[in-house]
Structure formats: C-alpha cells, structure tokens
Design a protein around this motif. Structure first.
Motif, PDB file in Angstrom:
ATOM      1  N   CYS A   9     -14.803   3.084   4.032  1.00  0.00           N
ATOM      2  CA  CYS A   9     -13.974   4.146   3.455  1.00  0.00           C
ATOM      3  C   CYS A   9     -13.595   3.791   2.009  1.00  0.00           C
ATOM      4  O   CYS A   9     -13.385   2.621   1.689  1.00  0.00           O
ATOM      5  CB  CYS A   9     -12.725   4.295   4.310  1.00  0.00           C
ATOM      6  SG  CYS A   9     -11.494   5.434   3.654  1.00  0.00           S
ATOM      7  N   TYR A  30     -10.771   4.487   0.545  1.00  0.00           N
ATOM      8  CA  TYR A  30      -9.340   4.505   0.261  1.00  0.00           C
ATOM      9  C   TYR A  30      -8.640   3.179   0.529  1.00  0.00           C
ATOM     10  O   TYR A  30      -8.776   2.258  -0.252  1.00  0.00           O
ATOM     11  CB  TYR A  30      -8.666   5.650   1.021  1.00  0.00           C
ATOM     12  CG  TYR A  30      -9.105   7.032   0.545  1.00  0.00           C
ATOM     13  CD1 TYR A  30      -8.897   7.442  -0.767  1.00  0.00           C
ATOM     14  CD2 TYR A  30      -9.722   7.919   1.411  1.00  0.00           C
ATOM     15  CE1 TYR A  30      -9.294   8.696  -1.204  1.00  0.00           C
ATOM     16  CE2 TYR A  30     -10.117   9.183   0.986  1.00  0.00           C
ATOM     17  CZ  TYR A  30      -9.898   9.571  -0.320  1.00  0.00           C
ATOM     18  OH  TYR A  30     -10.296  10.807  -0.743  1.00  0.00           O
ATOM     19  N   CYS A  31      -7.929   3.023   1.635  1.00  0.00           N
ATOM     20  CA  CYS A  31      -6.920   1.951   1.698  1.00  0.00           C
ATOM     21  C   CYS A  31      -7.513   0.589   2.055  1.00  0.00           C
ATOM     22  O   CYS A  31      -8.703   0.447   2.327  1.00  0.00           O
ATOM     23  CB  CYS A  31      -5.795   2.341   2.659  1.00  0.00           C
ATOM     24  SG  CYS A  31      -6.112   1.955   4.386  1.00  0.00           S
ATOM     25  N   LEU A  80      -7.457  -1.250   4.567  1.00  0.00           N
ATOM     26  CA  LEU A  80      -8.069  -1.526   5.870  1.00  0.00           C
ATOM     27  C   LEU A  80      -9.590  -1.493   5.745  1.00  0.00           C
ATOM     28  O   LEU A  80     -10.294  -2.158   6.492  1.00  0.00           O
ATOM     29  CB  LEU A  80      -7.578  -0.488   6.889  1.00  0.00           C
ATOM     30  CG  LEU A  80      -7.646  -0.888   8.363  1.00  0.00           C
ATOM     31  CD1 LEU A  80      -6.877  -2.170   8.637  1.00  0.00           C
ATOM     32  CD2 LEU A  80      -7.120   0.245   9.245  1.00  0.00           C
ATOM     33  N   GLN A  81     -10.082  -0.690   4.797  1.00  0.00           N
ATOM     34  CA  GLN A  81     -11.526  -0.596   4.525  1.00  0.00           C
ATOM     35  C   GLN A  81     -12.314  -0.352   5.823  1.00  0.00           C
ATOM     36  O   GLN A  81     -13.249  -1.108   6.177  1.00  0.00           O
ATOM     37  CB  GLN A  81     -12.018  -1.834   3.788  1.00  0.00           C
ATOM     38  CG  GLN A  81     -11.585  -1.872   2.338  1.00  0.00           C
ATOM     39  CD  GLN A  81     -12.223  -0.736   1.518  1.00  0.00           C
ATOM     40  OE1 GLN A  81     -13.382  -0.798   1.145  1.00  0.00           O
ATOM     41  NE2 GLN A  81     -11.451   0.334   1.278  1.00  0.00           N
ATOM     42  N   CYS A  82     -11.926   0.706   6.502  1.00  0.00           N
ATOM     43  CA  CYS A  82     -12.551   1.042   7.785  1.00  0.00           C
ATOM     44  C   CYS A  82     -14.062   1.189   7.635  1.00  0.00           C
ATOM     45  O   CYS A  82     -14.555   1.791   6.670  1.00  0.00           O
ATOM     46  CB  CYS A  82     -11.979   2.351   8.317  1.00  0.00           C
ATOM     47  SG  CYS A  82     -10.254   2.220   8.808  1.00  0.00           S
ATOM     48  N   LEU A 129     -10.928   6.392  12.443  1.00  0.00           N
ATOM     49  CA  LEU A 129     -10.705   6.717  11.036  1.00  0.00           C
ATOM     50  C   LEU A 129      -9.511   7.659  10.952  1.00  0.00           C
ATOM     51  O   LEU A 129      -9.261   8.424  11.879  1.00  0.00           O
ATOM     52  CB  LEU A 129     -11.917   7.436  10.430  1.00  0.00           C
ATOM     53  CG  LEU A 129     -13.232   6.666  10.355  1.00  0.00           C
ATOM     54  CD1 LEU A 129     -14.370   7.627  10.039  1.00  0.00           C
ATOM     55  CD2 LEU A 129     -13.150   5.568   9.307  1.00  0.00           C
ATOM     56  N   CYS A 130      -8.807   7.626   9.834  1.00  0.00           N
ATOM     57  CA  CYS A 130      -7.778   8.638   9.639  1.00  0.00           C
ATOM     58  C   CYS A 130      -8.395   9.819   8.888  1.00  0.00           C
ATOM     59  O   CYS A 130      -9.551   9.770   8.461  1.00  0.00           O
ATOM     60  CB  CYS A 130      -6.570   8.063   8.895  1.00  0.00           C
ATOM     61  SG  CYS A 130      -6.793   7.849   7.126  1.00  0.00           S
ATOM     62  N   LYS A 166      -8.003  10.899   5.961  1.00  0.00           N
ATOM     63  CA  LYS A 166      -8.434  10.647   4.583  1.00  0.00           C
ATOM     64  C   LYS A 166      -9.866  10.129   4.573  1.00  0.00           C
ATOM     65  O   LYS A 166     -10.698  10.596   3.799  1.00  0.00           O
ATOM     66  CB  LYS A 166      -7.496   9.628   3.913  1.00  0.00           C
ATOM     67  CG  LYS A 166      -6.074  10.116   3.746  1.00  0.00           C
ATOM     68  CD  LYS A 166      -5.208   9.131   2.985  1.00  0.00           C
ATOM     69  CE  LYS A 166      -4.843   7.908   3.780  1.00  0.00           C
ATOM     70  NZ  LYS A 166      -3.786   8.058   4.752  1.00  0.00           N
ATOM     71  N   GLY A 167     -10.146   9.147   5.424  1.00  0.00           N
ATOM     72  CA  GLY A 167     -11.499   8.598   5.458  1.00  0.00           C
ATOM     73  C   GLY A 167     -12.514   9.611   5.943  1.00  0.00           C
ATOM     74  O   GLY A 167     -13.614   9.730   5.396  1.00  0.00           O
ATOM     75  N   THR A 191       0.141   5.033   6.544  1.00  0.00           N
ATOM     76  CA  THR A 191      -0.715   4.497   5.488  1.00  0.00           C
ATOM     77  C   THR A 191      -2.071   4.017   5.991  1.00  0.00           C
ATOM     78  O   THR A 191      -3.062   4.115   5.284  1.00  0.00           O
ATOM     79  CB  THR A 191      -0.011   3.341   4.752  1.00  0.00           C
ATOM     80  OG1 THR A 191       0.347   2.339   5.712  1.00  0.00           O
ATOM     81  CG2 THR A 191       1.244   3.830   4.038  1.00  0.00           C
ATOM     82  N   MET A 192      -2.129   3.463   7.200  1.00  0.00           N
ATOM     83  CA  MET A 192      -3.414   3.019   7.758  1.00  0.00           C
ATOM     84  C   MET A 192      -3.399   3.161   9.285  1.00  0.00           C
ATOM     85  O   MET A 192      -3.330   2.166  10.025  1.00  0.00           O
ATOM     86  CB  MET A 192      -3.751   1.592   7.317  1.00  0.00           C
ATOM     87  CG  MET A 192      -2.658   0.572   7.441  1.00  0.00           C
ATOM     88  SD  MET A 192      -3.171  -1.112   6.933  1.00  0.00           S
ATOM     89  CE  MET A 192      -3.412  -0.962   5.170  1.00  0.00           C
ATOM     90  N   PRO A 193      -3.474   4.397   9.760  1.00  0.00           N
ATOM     91  CA  PRO A 193      -3.282   4.660  11.199  1.00  0.00           C
ATOM     92  C   PRO A 193      -4.182   3.848  12.134  1.00  0.00           C
ATOM     93  O   PRO A 193      -3.702   3.426  13.205  1.00  0.00           O
ATOM     94  CB  PRO A 193      -3.570   6.159  11.317  1.00  0.00           C
ATOM     95  CG  PRO A 193      -3.271   6.710   9.973  1.00  0.00           C
ATOM     96  CD  PRO A 193      -3.638   5.642   8.984  1.00  0.00           C
ATOM     97  N   PRO A 194      -5.455   3.573  11.802  1.00  0.00           N
ATOM     98  CA  PRO A 194      -6.237   2.806  12.775  1.00  0.00           C
ATOM     99  C   PRO A 194      -5.687   1.407  13.040  1.00  0.00           C
ATOM    100  O   PRO A 194      -6.016   0.799  14.066  1.00  0.00           O
ATOM    101  CB  PRO A 194      -7.629   2.727  12.125  1.00  0.00           C
ATOM    102  CG  PRO A 194      -7.697   3.921  11.233  1.00  0.00           C
ATOM    103  CD  PRO A 194      -6.304   4.064  10.695  1.00  0.00           C
TER     104      PRO A 194
HETATM  105  S1  SF4 Z   1      -7.007   3.886   7.428  1.00  0.00           S
HETATM  106 FE1  SF4 Z   1      -7.819   5.820   6.680  1.00  0.00          FE
HETATM  107  S2  SF4 Z   1      -7.695   5.617   4.448  1.00  0.00           S
HETATM  108 FE2  SF4 Z   1      -7.513   3.550   5.287  1.00  0.00          FE
HETATM  109  S3  SF4 Z   1      -9.586   2.747   5.260  1.00  0.00           S
HETATM  110 FE3  SF4 Z   1      -9.220   3.639   7.310  1.00  0.00          FE
HETATM  111  S4  SF4 Z   1      -9.994   5.732   7.172  1.00  0.00           S
HETATM  112 FE4  SF4 Z   1      -9.734   4.967   5.079  1.00  0.00          FE
END
Ligand code: SF4
Length: 734
Positions: A23, A25-26, A28-30, A60-61, A63-64, A195-198
């Motif tokens: 991802c 964004y954040c 966590l780099q899913c 993933l949230c 955003k991703g 901010t990083m739901p997973p």
């Molecule tokens: S928590 Fe969401 S924004 Fe953060 S890396 Fe995972 S998918 Fe992307």
C-alpha cells in the motif's frame, strides 16, 4: 476495515499475473497484489488480497483498497507546470523547459546568496531510494546544509528518546507478531482503529490470550473502546502520567531490581523524579483519577511481560522526547525491555516514516542513520559518493525552522519540495504559507496539484507507488519491496530520474541513476557499518523472505527482528533512564483561550489529504473537517451539532461544523488536520519545538470556540479539492 477484492477463480478472463506489492499510505505497509483491470476504464489496476504477507494477512483498510483511484488520469498531474512570471498563472510545459527553469533558478539563487540559500523539503512517504538520493543531491549537487523533511513532524521525538535510552532508533524493536504474547500493553496516544485498522487484530489477539490492553488518550476513540482500561489525561500531561505510574510501581515494590542492576544506568535519578510525582499530584495535573492510576500501575507492574507503544499523542509536544523517555523509564523499571514479548516501541505514521529517517533526508543525518557531524561517518559516506568529506555540509535547519526562515536574509530563497504538502501539514500553517510566498523559487514534485504545488513556480508530475520499484521500511524495521505493476502515463517521470536530470544540468554527470535497484545497491554500501545497516539486504532477498529486518550487515546475516536481547546499543550496553520532569505545554489554556485543541486523523483520510481527498469513496466517508466538542461545552457555548463554529488560537482561525460528542473531554476540542483553510487545523497549532528532536507541538495549544455569525463564514463546505482543476493563480491571491 474492508476486505480487498478476492482473486477471481482460475480460468476467468483478463488474468494477467498480479504484481505483489504494498500500500502507498501508512507505516503498516500492508501487502497487496495489483492486477490490470480487464475492462477499459479510468483505473488501470485493481487491488487483490495478499494473504501470505504476514503483517496484514490480506486485510486492507479503505485507503489501501481505493489507492488505485489516483492512478487514473483525471485526478493527477500528467505534465509539468511552470509559472511564466511572478504573479502569473501556471501553464503546461515540457520536461526540458521545466527542468531548465529549475536548474537556472537554483543556480541563480546559489550564486547570489550561497549554497545554503537553497533548501530541500522531503517526505516520509518517499521510498528509501528517493530519500537517499534526495539527501545525496542536496549535499553533493546543491552543497546545502538545509535539507529536512515532514517526518520531523511525525516521529522525531520518539526517535530521539529511543536513541537516548537504547542507543538506536527503530520504531518497533520487535515484530508486531510479538504483541499478542505480552501480558499488558499500554497504548499511549495511538488510535490504530482509525490510522491502521489491520493492526487491530494484534491487540484483539492479545486480549484473547488473556493479556490486558490499557489505552491512554484524551478522546474515547474506537481503539479506546476496546481497552480494558482507558485513561483520559489532559492534553500535554502524558509525561506526568508516566511518572505517576512509575511512582506507584516503585511504591508497590514492583521494580525489577535485578534487571535494573544488570542492564540499566540512571535509575536512582529517575526514582527521585518519580517519587516527587505522587498520585494526588498526578491526578491534579492529568485529570486521571488516583484509583485508575493505581489500577494501571498494578496491571502493568504485575504482568509477566509488558509493552508500551506510543504514537503521535505523547510525541508531538515541546517536551515530546522527555515524555517518551518517561514511558521508556516505566518499561525499564519493570524489566520490560531487551527481552522477548516486552519493551517500548513507536507506531510510526507515514508509509516510510522509518526508512525516511535513516538515509539522509534529515538535516543532521547521513545514510545508515549516521550523524553528519561524525568525522568517521562523513569519511565513509563521502568515499561511497566519491567526494571529499570536507565538501559535505554540516547539520542544517530542522523542518519548521527551515520553513520559518524561507525568504528571510539568512534563510532559503529557493525550495525544492518532494512528497510533502506543508501548506496543510505544517504547524502555524498560515505563517508557513506566507513564508513560501516570499521565495524566489518554489519547485514542487508531486503526483497531484496539492495546496503547496499551487504556490509553486514549477510543478513536476511524478510517478506513483504502483508505477515504479522501490523499498520502504515499515514500522517494525522490516525492509519491504514495492514492485512496479504498470507504466506511468506519458508525461510523468520518477523522482530518481528528475534528480539525475537536475544533477546533470547543475554539472554533476554521474552518481544519480534512475534505476531504483541501482540506487539501493549504493544505499547498502553507504549504510554499511551504520546503525541502520542494510548492507546484506537485496531486492532478491526481500522478495524471497517477506522483507528483511535491519540491521543486516551481510548477505549471510538473517536480519534482526528483535533488537537488544543481549545488550542495548549504548557504549556500555546498558539502557539509560531519562529521569525527565513534568513541565507545562508551550501554551496552556488561559482566560482568553480557555480550551485545549488537540489534532489527529480520521479513518478515511491520510495526512494532508492531498491524495485521499481526491478519492471519491474516501471523500464520501469523510467529506470535511469538524470540531469535536463535549455536550457540556456545546451547551455552555449555545452550539448545536452541525452548526459552524470558529476555533481561534493566537496564530489563526479555523471554521468547521461542530460535532458534539461525549468522546472528548469537556476542556478539550479535537480537529482532524487533513483539510486546507478555512477548516485547516494547522492554522491554529503551535510551532513550539522540542529542544532535542525539534518536533513542533501539534498535540496541544490554547484555543477558544466561537459561534459563527459573520456573513458567509457559516458556509463551511467545499473542503475537498476538485480533481484536475488545472493551472491556478495562487501566488497572486494575496
Ligand atoms: S492500514 Fe490501510 S493505509 Fe495503512 S498500509 Fe494498510 S491498507 Fe494502507
């Protein structure tokens, strides 16, 4: 959190092999996979699950999942823009014209005012390769000391505290997979539910395993709702809270004396400071009742293992380094460091918040997390770069100090911005915007026309995460690989390419390749022997091993998922107590400004919102700013839910709808910081800096809330940018 699209059954049509990547964004780099979309449409790839990646296991949230929306042509920049003359409009240009213009402008400023009059402002979302190359470009091509980045606004206090206590800074010194196995976890000023739901599953599993979750936050967030105990301190008092807990741990005989004696230094001083913070005093400072302090101290002190994880809540303060230090002291006193399932960690924020601070875009650092003032470090990096160490600049100004000095006689007259949007994200943002307008030359490299790009003389459209290779380092210190899944559109170039083109135009022909793996291989050599040693990490290994944890000094080394198990990285191998004393925030409420303002993020937006505000589904979920205030405060002010209110500080004013909620303390209001004016939270925030980390005090300042009656000010819509509006004339707008 929403599951990603599930991969189609075998035999379905349009099944080009998906690309395993991460991802944009954040921190966590899913892990995710990208597959070209079968049907012709504006979005060229779709997101598929990547359940084999261990950090997010396919989750993933939103955003991703929606990130490919920004790859569509209509929402992004696809050609350079130049401003013909000061005050004139931006117009489309070719790359040669744009780069010639930048090179000529930089040369003029350098000749007229000196090398340090050119500034560089990077971002915590840039890949390791870009962060490295940007730092090298600043030091070798421009010869300027003045490079810093927006990560200074995010994690620098935790980084400074980490280094002071342990001799080394890595956000988490253990993998997230260790979290469910600890006995008690204190989450301080962190809201991963938004901010990083997973990541929430780690905290859920912790409780399923019988562990205890304590959340410290002035707001009852969705994370706090899941806690066994929620402590709600006044903003700016986390340091006192940590000292109060340490006091009780000592008083209740819960100190791990053997650990303290064998593996730490400085305990007696820390003990003396903590004993001056008795429970009643701490209740008066923090507002947290004594019985809750006692419960928290017992839960943490008696657990077989404990962890403290902080995020921006305790860090973004003028005493952020000391505040994090106090939480580390609590860990050290209870023996919760340097052993399995225990310790202190920081939940970094931006996608490459960790790697972005390791490879040279910070004012005081060289690659490998080396100090730019260390003669041995200068010699090593200069040898890799093929330059004389004496030509390398010394430490430059920190991010806010760099922005505050723009256009002044002793400040930068030209600024190159990459991957950052300080018009929205910097503290005291109206002032920062005014400083940007004073520049002789502002160059912004971005994928969208951000609020900062709208002020620029030259805008350079750059490729996105799915369109280029590169590594990032997630919050665990795991170096991962983003893979190119498709070509960027015609007219778009990568930052590595444009840095090479600018270097050539400024007389440096070699050392700036456009190929990310080539840059990474040089970064490995530059980092070798440093704290953040990547020498043994290669693209091939990362792909084969689900990422590699640094330090990894040679190709045969397995990487280091867990730090400090044998010794800490200090000269004597012992962790150091901070022994910091509580003190007030840079600005406390008073008669004129009687409330605390605290700022933060919401689930559907990310950082300055430059990207997520352009994604329709995210905008629908979070269309604009708001002011969260307690029902008692709303009643006192005569404000009803949804009514426009103005929040006023000594630096500015922001207008947004009221959101009346018992989730916030009655003495505090909350605003998310993702939107520009008129609802810009950072119009209000205080740039008071931490003396060690130089991090601004985003998390608390004094404000008042006013009902809005002035004509027109109650029209609070229109906070999301319209996509691809075209060239704008912002620098003439006053
Ligand atoms: S928590 Fe969401 S924004 Fe953060 S890396 Fe995972 S998918 Fe992307």
């Amino acid at each position: 959190m929403t599951p990603a699209t599930t991969a189609p059954a075998a035999g379905s049509t349009g099944a080009a092999a998906p690309t395993a990547t991460h991802c944009p964004y954040c921190a966590l780099q899913c892990g995710m996979r990208l597959r070209p979309t079968a049907a012709a449409g504006p979005v060229p790839v779709e997101v598929l699950e990547r359940p084999d990646f261990p950090v997010n296991r396919g989750a993933l949230c939103g955003k991703g999942r929606s990130a490919p929306a920004l790859l569509a042509r209509g929402v992004r920049l696809t050609e350079p823009l130049v401003r013909e003359r000061p005050g004139g409009p931006l117009r489309a240009a070719g790359w040669d014209e744009a780069l010639d213009r930048v090179a000529a402008g930089l040369r003029t400023v350098r000749e007229r005012y000196g090398a340090d009059a050119v500034g560089v402002f990077g971002g915590g979302g840039l890949t390791n390769e870009k962060a490295y190359q940007l730092g090298k470009f600043a030091r070798v091509v421009l010869g300027t000391a003045n490079i810093d980045y927006n990560g200074r606004f995010c994690m620098s206090s935790a980084a400074a505290a980490h280094r002071r206590a342990f001799g080394l800074d890595r956000g988490l010194p253990f993998p997230l997979a260790d979290v469910p196995h600890t006995g008690c976890l204190i989450l301080v000023g962190a809201n991963p539910a938004d901010t990083m739901p997973p990541a929430l599953r780690y905290f859920r599993e912790l409780r399923e395993n019988g562990g205890t979750l304590i959340v410290v936050d002035p707001r009852r967030t969705r994370t706090a709702e899941q806690a066994d105990l929620h402590l709600r301190p006044r903003p700016g008092t986390d340091l006192a809270l940590a000292l109060g807990l340490l006091h009780l741990v000592i008083a209740d005989g819960l100190v791990d004396e053997a650990f303290v004696a064998a593996r730490t230094t400085g305990y007696e001083r820390a003990r003396a400071v903590a004993m001056a913070h008795w429970p009643d005093r701490v209740e008066r400072i923090t507002g947290v009742p004594v019985h809750q302090l006692r419960t928290a101290a017992q839960l943490f002190g008696r657990a077989a293992t404990g962890m403290v994880l902080t995020a921006r809540g305790p860090e973004q303060h003028s005493k952020g380094t000391d505040t994090v230090g106090a939480w580390i002291d609590l860990c050290l006193a209870t023996g919760n460091a340097g052993r399995r399932y225990a310790g202190y960690g920081c939940l970094t924020g931006q996608g490459n918040g960790q790697g972005g601070r390791e490879h040279g875009q910070k004012a005081d650092q060289l690659p490998g997390y080396r100090s730019i003032e260390d003669p041995a470090a200068r010699a090593h990096v200069a040898a890799v770069w093929g330059v004389d160490p004496d030509t390398l600049p010394r430490a430059g100004r920190s991010a806010y100090e760099l922005l505050d000095g723009l256009g002044r006689p002793d400040g930068a007259r030209a600024l190159l911005v990459a991957g950052s949007n300080p018009v929205v994200s910097a503290p005291n943002a109206s002032h920062v915007t005014a400083r940007l307008r004073e520049l002789d030359l502002l160059v912004v490299a971005d994928l969208v026309l951000s609020e900062t790009a709208r002020l620029a003389d030259v805008v350079l459209p750059v490729a996105q995460w799915a369109e280029e290779d590169g590594t990032t380092t997630n919050l665990e210190g795991r170096v991962i690989l983003r893979r190119r899944a498709l070509d960027p559109p015609e007219g778009v170039r990568g930052e590595l390419w444009l840095l090479g083109e600018l270097a050539r135009r400024l007389g440096v022909e070699r050392g700036f390749p456009a190929d990310a793996e080539q840059v990474f291989d040089e970064l490995r050599r530059a980092s070798a022997g440093g704290d953040a040693d990547y020498a043994g990490i290669s693209y091939r290994r990362i792909a084969a091993e689900d990422g590699v944890f640094w330090p990894c000094p040679d190709p045969a080394h397995p990487g280091t998922p867990r730090l400090f198990l044998e010794r800490f990285a200090t000269p004597d191998g012992r962790a150091r107590f901070a022994a910091a004393t509580h003190r007030p925030a840079g600005e406390e409420p008073d008669r004129e400004y009687p409330l605390h303002l605290t700022t933060g993020r919401v689930l559907a937006q990310y950082q300055s919102g430059a990207q997520t505000r352009r994604v329709a589904e995210l905008n629908a979920a979070a269309p604009g700013p708001f002011v969260e205030l307690h029902p008692r405060l709303a009643e006192r002010l005569g404000v009803v839910d949804g009514e426009a209110v103005a929040v006023v500080s000594r630096r500015g004013r922001a207008v947004a709808p009221a959101r009346v909620s018992a989730a916030i303390r009655p003495d505090t209001v909350f605003m998310p910081f993702h939107w520009p004016a008129p609802g810009r939270a950072n119009s209000l925030t205080n740039p008071a800096l931490d003396p060690v980390s130089r991090m601004p005090e985003f998390k608390t300042c004094a404000v008042r809330v006013e009902r809005v009656r002035e004509l027109g000010e109650d029209r609070v819509g229109g906070f999301g940018d319209e996509p691809a509006r075209g060239p704008l004339d912002e620098r003439t707008a006053g």
